[in-house]
Design a protein around this motif. Sequence first.
Motif, short mmCIF file in Angstrom:
data_model
loop_
_atom_site.label_atom_id
_atom_site.label_comp_id
_atom_site.label_asym_id
_atom_site.label_seq_id
_atom_site.Cartn_x
_atom_site.Cartn_y
_atom_site.Cartn_z
N VAL A 79 -50.08 -3.12 27.66
CA VAL A 79 -49.13 -2.88 26.72
C VAL A 79 -48.95 -4.52 25.97
O VAL A 79 -49.32 -5.50 26.74
CB VAL A 79 -47.63 -2.83 27.41
N TYR B 40 -46.86 -7.06 23.75
CA TYR B 40 -45.41 -7.58 23.07
C TYR B 40 -45.46 -8.93 22.70
O TYR B 40 -46.15 -9.70 23.25
CB TYR B 40 -44.45 -7.08 24.28
N THR C 148 -37.79 -5.93 31.45
CA THR C 148 -37.88 -4.47 30.95
C THR C 148 -38.78 -3.62 31.68
O THR C 148 -40.05 -3.86 32.14
CB THR C 148 -38.87 -5.15 29.66
N TYR D 258 -41.16 -0.52 32.41
CA TYR D 258 -42.03 0.09 32.07
C TYR D 258 -42.32 1.33 33.05
O TYR D 258 -42.84 1.02 34.15
CB TYR D 258 -43.42 -0.67 31.80
N THR D 259 -42.28 2.51 32.59
CA THR D 259 -42.58 3.44 33.65
C THR D 259 -43.91 4.34 33.03
O THR D 259 -44.10 4.85 32.12
CB THR D 259 -41.59 4.78 33.56
N THR E 191 -42.45 2.84 37.99
CA THR E 191 -41.84 1.67 37.05
C THR E 191 -42.11 0.40 37.34
O THR E 191 -42.05 -0.04 38.76
CB THR E 191 -40.25 1.85 37.02
N GLN F 53 -40.59 -10.30 29.49
CA GLN F 53 -41.14 -10.55 28.36
C GLN F 53 -40.98 -12.14 27.59
O GLN F 53 -41.27 -12.31 26.53
CB GLN F 53 -40.69 -9.60 27.52
N LEU G 284 -50.37 -3.51 33.30
CA LEU G 284 -49.56 -2.83 34.18
C LEU G 284 -50.27 -2.62 35.46
O LEU G 284 -49.53 -2.15 36.56
CB LEU G 284 -48.91 -1.98 33.66
N LEU H 76 -46.51 6.65 28.99
CA LEU H 76 -45.48 5.31 29.11
C LEU H 76 -44.21 5.64 28.51
O LEU H 76 -44.18 6.16 27.41
CB LEU H 76 -46.32 4.28 28.71
N ILE I 27 -40.63 3.17 27.94
CA ILE I 27 -40.07 2.03 27.90
C ILE I 27 -38.65 2.04 27.52
O ILE I 27 -38.16 2.89 26.59
CB ILE I 27 -40.65 1.06 26.95
N VAL J 113 -41.02 -3.63 21.79
CA VAL J 113 -42.00 -2.57 21.97
C VAL J 113 -43.14 -2.34 20.94
O VAL J 113 -42.81 -2.52 19.83
CB VAL J 113 -41.24 -1.16 21.84
N LEU K 287 -49.64 0.34 22.95
CA LEU K 287 -50.42 0.83 24.46
C LEU K 287 -51.73 0.72 24.17
O LEU K 287 -52.12 1.44 23.29
CB LEU K 287 -49.77 2.34 24.95
#
Length: 707
Positions: A629, A631, A641, A643-644, A653, A658, A670, A683, A685, A696, A699
């Motif tokens: 990801v 950011y 934060t 992330y799943t 998760t 960040q 991840l 994903l 968020i 965000v 990806l």
Amino acid sequence: MLSIHTKGNRSLLVMFLLIVSLGVCSGSIKANEIKPDQVESSYDIVVYGGASGGIAAALQAKRMGKTVLLIEPGTHLGGLSSGGLGATDIGNKAAIGGIAREFYRLLGTHYSQDKAWTFQKPGDYKNRRSKGAEAEMWTFEPHVAEQTFEKMLADHSVPVLKRQRLDLKQGVHKQQDRIVSIKMESGLIIKGSMFIDATYEGDLMALSGVSYHVGRESNATYGETLNGIQTRNAVHHQFVKPVDPYVIPGDPESGLLPGVQHEGPGGEDGDGDHRVQAYCFRMCTTDVPENQREWIKPPQYDPQQYELLLRNFEAGDHRAPWNPVLMPNRKTDTNNNFAISTDNIGMNYEYPNADYQKRDQIIQQHLAYQQGLMWTLANHPRVPAAVRKQFQTWKPAKDEFQDTNGWPFQLYIREARRLVSEYVMTEKNCMAELVAEDSVGMGAYTMDSHNQQRYAINGRTLNEGDVQVGVPYPYPISYRSIRPKKNECQNLLVPVAMAASHIAYGSIRMEPVFMVLGQSAATAAAQAIDANQAVQDIDYPQLRNRLLRDKQVLIWEGPRKVPPIRSAALPGIIVDDRDAKTTLGWKRSSSNTPYVDYGYQHDGDDNKGKQQVTFSAEIPEAGLYEVRVYYAAGSNRATNTPYTVISSRGAQTIKVNQRKKPNQDQFHLLGRFPFEKGKHKILMISNEGTDGHVIVDALQLVPVKKN
């Protein structure tokens, strides 16, 4: 609620401000206005359109030693710059030079001599330099801007012909791809060697038979991403609460409310269409009772036209729908804001190509809509009390637009026709992917499109077309974009309705830039006369040298943000945040770079637990993939934060800090996860339990090579 700090007795302040205003008006210097019977047999340069760009062109033509005539179809000079847009949209002031800079410095001189400044806080005024001989003023009253333009023209003895409009049927006489003369509605014929169309509408351009476009090009036309229909990007000035679009709530058979054009957006994102971004009037208001006019309830007031507005309030959006910016002497410039405001969305599509009668009907319809809107906001019992109070406090200024009852004489024509030349400025120029080598000025503002339609979908009302994407730094505007193709016309320049795609024009279409391009156009026209050449054949290095001598800014030598990361240059599968599914409440930004493609989204550190973004992707082949990801790290970011990742192993998760930079290259890894072939949710968020701003962006899925 707006507030302005004052000192001393209010009645004395009011008396002083009115005396200052009346004194300035009565003592102002007017331009050298001539009558039709005073028009000469021929001019070196004829400028059609007395808005800011046309004024700069006429001044430069005179400075270049050419005979010039400035023709203004209406009664006022300055266009939007004196027609209500007193809070100048700039982007970066350092990109503005030449006559444009002179104009803002003259305004600075005027306000440095205005004793009323003692009644204001210095911080009340946008970007004002308060000291020094070179101080500019970028926020100003409409009448002061018009007087400044008039004086500049008078000081240079530029003849100005007002109240003369082109004959829209037989207005241009050409011989061998050159304009010989133009004809006014009155029958007056004006001859010239060179012609400059400085109108917002591009009327002279269109009558000259050159190529032009109206509406939005498709993304495919110029290889863009922000053109055409835009539903995913329309997150600003959007409905944040569910509002029923039907006359009888819940009943589609009852029809759509006024202001809602149709069901659905009328196409896919990126499709081209005929639609034009919304127009409005930039009102000038004040909270000084003695200098106020009352809001007008127009004779044709239709309560149903504002039903959507009232339902939006009742749905829970209690924000005052306007964006007033404070100006000198207790006044404001106002602009559209939020879901339903001064923009009369969808009611201007015919305007660019319409005749004068139809345009007048459209202008009057916009005026009636906005007058009725303001009266409703100030008086209707279904408007929240706090909102009504604001519109009862701030009303039209009595000492502005006195011959049009306090309403601007100029409708905000954000775009109309646009030239199609051999070089069309596009999104790629704005984002520094392409750089024009024949610069005649700089663009610097955000790529900014207002909404273009309002539609119904699934029983809700939505706006479409708003795009706000920043540019990394000021960029050059090509000389080829302000001149037609040579085989179409050899002695015409178009500095306002110039060649740009819809989204690029959204960045270029700023009043200071029009002045810059107007000055450059006149310089080129004078050079073409001296060389006895077509405007397409002049020597650009010679043009550049003269522009630099006249203090134009042609290249950017200041600080530059890190350019965006382009998804096309990255390995694997990239899904940008614009293509993800988001809940309401996310805010788009491009203030921090680098970022992937065109900005990122953040939660505003608000509504915790209520905001979520879901990324889906097409997996071409089953296997193991690195899930990464992107950011933009920062000190105000969340340290937790969530992330799943949803893979063949189920959901997992991972919490990411960040505030720290990504852990692998430019992206944050991840982990490695297995996915089956096909399109899947990959994903999610959220901002559940987070302790700062959640960012965000993009990806990335990179296949893991098998040993």
